[in-house]
Motif scaffolding. Structure first.
Motif, PDB file in Angstrom:
ATOM      1  N   MET A 196       0.823  -1.213   0.000  1.00 26.80           N
ATOM      2  CA  MET A 196       0.000   0.000   0.000  1.00 26.80           C
ATOM      3  C   MET A 196       0.851   1.254   0.000  1.00 26.80           C
ATOM      4  N   GLU A 197       2.006   1.181   0.591  1.00 28.73           N
ATOM      5  CA  GLU A 197       2.883   2.348   0.649  1.00 28.73           C
ATOM      6  C   GLU A 197       3.419   2.734  -0.732  1.00 28.73           C
ATOM      7  N   ASN A 198       3.555   1.756  -1.634  1.00 21.05           N
ATOM      8  CA  ASN A 198       4.080   2.034  -2.971  1.00 21.05           C
ATOM      9  C   ASN A 198       3.056   2.690  -3.891  1.00 21.05           C
ATOM     10  N   ARG A 199       1.808   2.201  -3.826  1.00 18.66           N
ATOM     11  CA  ARG A 199       0.660   2.774  -4.551  1.00 18.66           C
ATOM     12  C   ARG A 199       0.789   2.685  -6.072  1.00 18.66           C
ATOM     13  N   THR A 200       1.629   1.824  -6.589  1.00 17.79           N
ATOM     14  CA  THR A 200       1.629   1.592  -8.032  1.00 17.79           C
ATOM     15  C   THR A 200       0.507   0.606  -8.356  1.00 17.79           C
ATOM     16  N   THR A 201       0.153   0.510  -9.647  1.00 18.38           N
ATOM     17  CA  THR A 201      -0.895  -0.426 -10.047  1.00 18.38           C
ATOM     18  C   THR A 201      -0.539  -1.844  -9.632  1.00 18.38           C
ATOM     19  N   ARG A 202       0.693  -2.244  -9.896  1.00 17.25           N
ATOM     20  CA  ARG A 202       1.121  -3.597  -9.530  1.00 17.25           C
ATOM     21  C   ARG A 202       1.052  -3.802  -8.016  1.00 17.25           C
ATOM     22  N   SER A 203       1.474  -2.796  -7.270  1.00 22.79           N
ATOM     23  CA  SER A 203       1.463  -2.918  -5.812  1.00 22.79           C
ATOM     24  C   SER A 203       0.042  -3.055  -5.265  1.00 22.79           C
ATOM     25  N   LEU A 204      -0.883  -2.277  -5.844  1.00 27.52           N
ATOM     26  CA  LEU A 204      -2.270  -2.347  -5.373  1.00 27.52           C
ATOM     27  C   LEU A 204      -2.885  -3.710  -5.664  1.00 27.52           C
ATOM     28  N   ILE A 205      -2.586  -4.266  -6.823  1.00 27.11           N
ATOM     29  CA  ILE A 205      -3.090  -5.601  -7.163  1.00 27.11           C
ATOM     30  C   ILE A 205      -2.455  -6.650  -6.246  1.00 27.11           C
ATOM     31  N   ASN A 206      -1.142  -6.514  -6.009  1.00 24.95           N
ATOM     32  CA  ASN A 206      -0.470  -7.429  -5.089  1.00 24.95           C
ATOM     33  C   ASN A 206      -1.046  -7.332  -3.680  1.00 24.95           C
ATOM     34  N   CYS A 207      -1.417  -6.111  -3.302  1.00 26.62           N
ATOM     35  CA  CYS A 207      -1.995  -5.898  -1.975  1.00 26.62           C
ATOM     36  C   CYS A 207      -3.280  -6.708  -1.806  1.00 26.62           C
ATOM     37  N   ASN A 234     -15.475 -10.189  -3.959  1.00 29.23           N
ATOM     38  CA  ASN A 234     -16.027 -10.482  -5.283  1.00 29.23           C
ATOM     39  C   ASN A 234     -15.657  -9.414  -6.308  1.00 29.23           C
ATOM     40  N   ARG A 235     -15.681  -8.159  -5.887  1.00 24.30           N
ATOM     41  CA  ARG A 235     -15.307  -7.079  -6.806  1.00 24.30           C
ATOM     42  C   ARG A 235     -13.869  -7.235  -7.275  1.00 24.30           C
ATOM     43  N   MET A 236     -12.988  -7.577  -6.356  1.00 25.98           N
ATOM     44  CA  MET A 236     -11.579  -7.688  -6.705  1.00 25.98           C
ATOM     45  C   MET A 236     -11.293  -8.933  -7.556  1.00 25.98           C
ATOM     46  N   GLU A 237     -12.108  -9.976  -7.382  1.00 26.10           N
ATOM     47  CA  GLU A 237     -11.854 -11.227  -8.085  1.00 26.10           C
ATOM     48  C   GLU A 237     -12.461 -11.252  -9.483  1.00 26.10           C
ATOM     49  N   HIS A 238     -13.624 -10.643  -9.658  1.00 32.26           N
ATOM     50  CA  HIS A 238     -14.392 -10.866 -10.879  1.00 32.26           C
ATOM     51  C   HIS A 238     -14.475  -9.673 -11.834  1.00 32.26           C
ATOM     52  N   TYR A 239     -14.040  -8.510 -11.391  1.00 35.43           N
ATOM     53  CA  TYR A 239     -14.051  -7.355 -12.274  1.00 35.43           C
ATOM     54  C   TYR A 239     -12.606  -6.891 -12.471  1.00 35.43           C
ATOM     55  N   TYR A 240     -12.136  -6.991 -13.669  1.00 38.39           N
ATOM     56  CA  TYR A 240     -10.718  -6.753 -13.940  1.00 38.39           C
ATOM     57  C   TYR A 240     -10.431  -5.249 -13.986  1.00 38.39           C
ATOM     58  N   ILE A 281      -7.240   3.035  -4.056  1.00 39.24           N
ATOM     59  CA  ILE A 281      -6.523   2.998  -2.789  1.00 39.24           C
ATOM     60  C   ILE A 281      -7.488   3.127  -1.609  1.00 39.24           C
ATOM     61  N   ASN A 282      -8.539   3.950  -1.751  1.00 39.75           N
ATOM     62  CA  ASN A 282      -9.507   4.093  -0.655  1.00 39.75           C
ATOM     63  C   ASN A 282     -10.219   2.777  -0.373  1.00 39.75           C
ATOM     64  N   ASP A 283     -10.576   2.041  -1.445  1.00 38.84           N
ATOM     65  CA  ASP A 283     -11.221   0.745  -1.261  1.00 38.84           C
ATOM     66  C   ASP A 283     -10.272  -0.243  -0.592  1.00 38.84           C
ATOM     67  N   ILE A 284      -9.018  -0.210  -1.003  1.00 29.43           N
ATOM     68  CA  ILE A 284      -8.038  -1.129  -0.432  1.00 29.43           C
ATOM     69  C   ILE A 284      -7.823  -0.835   1.054  1.00 29.43           C
ATOM     70  N   GLU A 285      -7.802   0.422   1.415  1.00 28.86           N
ATOM     71  CA  GLU A 285      -7.603   0.777   2.822  1.00 28.86           C
ATOM     72  C   GLU A 285      -8.763   0.274   3.677  1.00 28.86           C
ATOM     73  N   VAL A 286      -9.992   0.396   3.145  1.00 30.02           N
ATOM     74  CA  VAL A 286     -11.159  -0.132   3.873  1.00 30.02           C
ATOM     75  C   VAL A 286     -11.081  -1.650   3.960  1.00 30.02           C
ATOM     76  N   TYR A 287     -10.724  -2.274   2.852  1.00 29.46           N
ATOM     77  CA  TYR A 287     -10.587  -3.726   2.800  1.00 29.46           C
ATOM     78  C   TYR A 287      -9.510  -4.192   3.778  1.00 29.46           C
ATOM     79  N   TYR A 288      -8.400  -3.472   3.818  1.00 28.47           N
ATOM     80  CA  TYR A 288      -7.316  -3.807   4.744  1.00 28.47           C
ATOM     81  C   TYR A 288      -7.803  -3.740   6.198  1.00 28.47           C
ATOM     82  N   ASP A 289      -8.526  -2.674   6.537  1.00 27.58           N
ATOM     83  CA  ASP A 289      -9.045  -2.535   7.904  1.00 27.58           C
ATOM     84  C   ASP A 289     -10.006  -3.678   8.244  1.00 27.58           C
ATOM     85  N   LEU A 290     -10.832  -4.055   7.283  1.00 22.04           N
ATOM     86  CA  LEU A 290     -11.812  -5.114   7.512  1.00 22.04           C
ATOM     87  C   LEU A 290     -11.117  -6.464   7.718  1.00 22.04           C
TER      88      LEU A 290
END
Length: 238
Positions: free
Chosen positions: A48-59, A117-123, A128-137
């Motif tokens: 998350m600290e890197n915030r590149t496309t690849r990093s966000l997908i890896n996250c 489901n959103r992350m798995e089925h919609y390419y 980053i805001n969604d990932i931060e919420v997902y991370y907290d959850l």
């Protein structure tokens, strides 16, 4: 009357009078994973600290691994992993199991499934805001299951309780215990009028999950849950 209805009736009638007597259990057996949920959460935090496309997908990948790892750890400790694996039960079935035993709320489960489901089925590139919420959850999810395992480690897989009514020449005993090796739960109570022993096995799904819920909630009473909360949670809606 089902076994869970019998147990529910006894609990609802007597819980506020029952006093803690003793716990019982044995050391927990954890799976020998090379990586654990907290490792994956750390990987996700670094990405998350890197915030590149690849990093966000890896996250997202790390967060999914954290969730699966913590769930499988929990099931392994309860000696239930093979039950779910043999039937090839999917992640949402495992989440429902957690809901049924009272560890995770249905609202949180819905949010978790929506993100997953959103992350798995919609390419799409995750925001980053969604990932931060997902991370907290996911962090909360991991913490809840760690807390449940800590309860078993500290209080044991069983609990004994009693009601001492000397003035009425009455003494009630109650116990409930999870037997890891047999994958079953026993509940016993002995009152002036009745002796009851109930045994539920893992294939008795509704009864088994209810009994496990009773065990966890009784342990919660010794830490942070009020009697009224526990009674409300254990009432069976027919």
């Amino acid at each position: 009357m089902t076994k869970r209805e019998k147990l529910s009736n006894f609990i609802l009638e007597n819980f506020s009078l029952l006093e803690y007597d003793s716990g019982s259990g044995k050391s927990l057996k954890f799976p020998e994973f090379q990586l654990h949920a907290l490792d994956y959460l750390k990987f996700a935090e670094e990405e998350m600290e890197n915030r590149t496309t690849r990093s966000l997908i890896n996250c997202i990948s790390h967060l999914k691994h954290a969730t699966d790892c913590q769930m499988d750890t929990f099931l392994h400790v309860l000696n239930l992993y093979k039950v779910f694996d043999k039937k090839n039960l999917k992640f949402d079935v495992k989440l429902k199991f957690l809901k049924d035993i009272g560890l995770f709320s249905s609202k949180s489960l819905s949010r978790l499934n929506v993100f997953r489901n959103r992350m798995e089925h919609y390419y799409e590139v995750p925001k980053i805001n969604d990932i931060e919420v997902y991370y907290d959850l996911i962090t909360a999810f991991v913490g809840v299951l760690q807390g449940a395992l800590s309860i078993l480690a500290n209080y044991g897989s069983g609990v004994g309780m009693y009601i001492d009514e000397t003035e009425n020449n009455s003494f009630t005993r109650f116990s409930i215990e999870y037997h890891y090796d047999e994958q079953q739960i026993t509940a016993n109570w002995d009152t002036k009028e009745l002796e009851e022993e109930l045994i539920v096995k893992v294939n008795e799904q509704d009864d088994f999950t209810y009994f496990l819920k009773v065990l966890f909630l009784i342990h919660h009473r010794e830490s942070y849950a009020s009697d009224s909360y526990i009674i409300n949670q254990l009432a069976i809606v027919i």
